[in-house]
Design an enzyme around this catalytic site. Structure first.
Site, PDB file in Angstrom:
ATOM      1  N   LYS A 244     -10.434  -4.632  -5.027  1.00 25.98           N
ATOM      2  CA  LYS A 244     -11.452  -3.624  -5.369  1.00 25.98           C
ATOM      3  C   LYS A 244     -10.854  -2.262  -5.688  1.00 25.98           C
ATOM      4  O   LYS A 244     -11.471  -1.458  -6.370  1.00 25.98           O
ATOM      5  CB  LYS A 244     -12.560  -3.535  -4.303  1.00 25.98           C
ATOM      6  CG  LYS A 244     -12.144  -3.322  -2.878  1.00 25.98           C
ATOM      7  CD  LYS A 244     -13.400  -3.184  -2.018  1.00 25.98           C
ATOM      8  CE  LYS A 244     -13.358  -3.996  -0.737  1.00 25.98           C
ATOM      9  NZ  LYS A 244     -12.284  -3.654   0.180  1.00 25.98           N
TER      10      LYS A 244
ATOM     11  N   LYS B  60       0.830  -1.214   0.000  1.00 24.12           N
ATOM     12  CA  LYS B  60       0.000   0.000   0.000  1.00 24.12           C
ATOM     13  C   LYS B  60       0.858   1.255   0.000  1.00 24.12           C
ATOM     14  O   LYS B  60       0.449   2.268  -0.563  1.00 24.12           O
ATOM     15  CB  LYS B  60      -0.967   0.005   1.196  1.00 24.12           C
ATOM     16  CG  LYS B  60      -1.987  -1.120   1.119  1.00 24.12           C
ATOM     17  CD  LYS B  60      -3.396  -0.640   0.891  1.00 24.12           C
ATOM     18  CE  LYS B  60      -4.224  -1.759   0.313  1.00 24.12           C
ATOM     19  NZ  LYS B  60      -5.611  -1.766   0.469  1.00 24.12           N
TER      20      LYS B  60
ATOM     21  N   LYS C 251      -3.373 -10.128  -7.267  1.00 27.68           N
ATOM     22  CA  LYS C 251      -4.655 -10.419  -6.616  1.00 27.68           C
ATOM     23  C   LYS C 251      -5.775  -9.533  -7.165  1.00 27.68           C
ATOM     24  O   LYS C 251      -5.555  -8.347  -7.401  1.00 27.68           O
ATOM     25  CB  LYS C 251      -4.475 -10.167  -5.113  1.00 27.68           C
ATOM     26  CG  LYS C 251      -5.635 -10.557  -4.249  1.00 27.68           C
ATOM     27  CD  LYS C 251      -5.420 -10.126  -2.798  1.00 27.68           C
ATOM     28  CE  LYS C 251      -5.858  -8.695  -2.579  1.00 27.68           C
ATOM     29  NZ  LYS C 251      -6.884  -8.460  -1.567  1.00 27.68           N
TER      30      LYS C 251
END
Ligand code: ATP
Ligand code: LTN
Length: 335
Positions: free
Chosen positions: A202, A117, A199
């Site tokens: 969203k 992130k 992966k």
């Protein structure tokens, strides 16, 4: 009742950071519904975790409500499961702070999600993103959860939660129960349809790689038709050599209940076109009733409000029992 054995407890949550994906359904929510008869279950919208990445306020509100409606539509009956919004139970923030003081800088820097992130949000590597795991540990430990059903990517977070709890218990005695992760055998890591090495997520910028739970059937079918495969033209499970096809096989296996061998037999001698269309259709059929029910529930705002209010009240009862015990153990003066 005297002889009734206390059911084991479950806690899990998802960040309302966007529209739920097929990955979040197969990796997590599908299991929640399956487990909900045998456990005492607490499922939340992790809105406090969501703000570790910048959000548009109106969107965060909308995603939180849609997520609650989707939880119910996926079979989580609010009469049997405690459904709540994380920020409605302040004990999460309160225990989160305490656990920050029992979590080491070194162990936080090793977290894969933090590294990923912070690479994706280089202009906003905030302290919340860094201490995300101690807040998540607080979520779990407040409820003395036995089991945490999540996708494979969250295993490391449950492990650090156990480490934090063990450290705390080592100083103050048995305050926290040590939770176990519950990760599905198939569907633990649904990959992007366009880049099967990453992966399905969203917040992915590539919308074609990601199938959303509430997406229109024609869009879902189109995405599966375009899914990346290989030039081998053979439906065979081989995660390393055939990541695209293997991902589709995993999805087809969970949606139809067929084993990999059965799928290989079913599509032997047939092209990828047939296979991709069949996977798309199986996903559309699986999602159809969930979509209808989510859209129906979403029209009833008063009902949703009554669910999350009752949920927060019930959750708070359990959470504050643990928090009070922690405050006492660490030496805070009782109010
Ligand atoms: P974000 O993009 O905001 O990080 P996400 O799409 O990766 O979100 P999360 O909210 O982090 O999803 O995850 C919700 C739950 O679903 C977690 O238990 C997670 O492990 C699971 N999950 C998410 N994506 C997948 C996936 N592709 N395959 C299997 N499980 C998944
Ligand atoms: N980090 C999780 C969401 C989450 C969670 C939790 C999951 C926040 N708190 C407690 C299980 C238990 C994610 O899906 N990204």
């Amino acid at each position: 009742m005297e002889n009734e054995v206390q059911k084991k407890r479950i806690l899990s949550g998802i960040q309302p950071s966007g529209d739920l994906t097929l990955g979040s359904y197969l990796g997590a929510i599908k299991n929640w519904a399956a487990l909900s008869n045998d456990y005492d279950c607490y499922y939340m919208m992790a809105d406090m975790h969501t703000i570790t990445v910048r959000q548009v306020p109106a969107e965060l509100r909308r995603h939180t409500m849609t997520q609650l409606a989707a939880y119910i539509a996926c079979g989580l009956n609010p009469e049997k499961n405690v459904l709540f919004i994380q920020s409605h139970v302040p004990a999460h923030a309160q225990l989160g702070w305490v656990l920050d003081c029992y979590t080491m800088f070194g162990e936080l820097t090793r977290m894969t999600q933090f590294k990923d992130k912070s690479a994706k949000n280089a202009d906003n590597i905030n302290a919340g993103l860094f201490t995300y795991p101690s807040l998540m540990a607080a979520d779990i430990l407040l409820y003395q959860a036995d089991l945490v059903p999540v996708g494979g990517d969250q295993k490391q977070h449950v492990e650090i939660c156990r480490d934090i709890a063990t450290r705390f218990n080592g100083i103050y005695g048995d305050v926290f129960k040590l939770p176990d992760p519950y990760i599905p055998k198939v569907g633990a890591r649904v990959m992007s349809l366009t880049s099967p090495e990453s992966k399905m997520s969203k917040s992915d910028k590539d919308q074609n790689g990601c199938v959303y739970m509430l997406e229109k059937p024609e869009d879902i079918l189109r995405k599966f038709k375009k899914a990346v495969t290989d030039s081998d033209a053979c439906v065979r499970y081989d995660l390393a050599a055939k990541p695209g096809v293997s991902n589709l096989m995993q999805i087809y296996s969970v949606t139809t209940g067929e084993s990999f061998e059965e799928i290989e037999r079913e599509f032997a001698g047939r092209g990828y076109g047939d296979f991709k269309a069949a996977v798309g259709e199986s996903v559309v059929e699986m999602l159809r009733p969930i979509q209808e029910e989510t859209n129906r529930i979403l029209t009833d705002k008063a009902y949703l409000q009554s669910v999350y209010r009752a949920g927060a009240e019930q959750a708070a009862k359990v959470a504050y029992k643990t928090l009070n015990k922690v405050y006492k153990k660490i030496g805070f003066v009782e109010r």
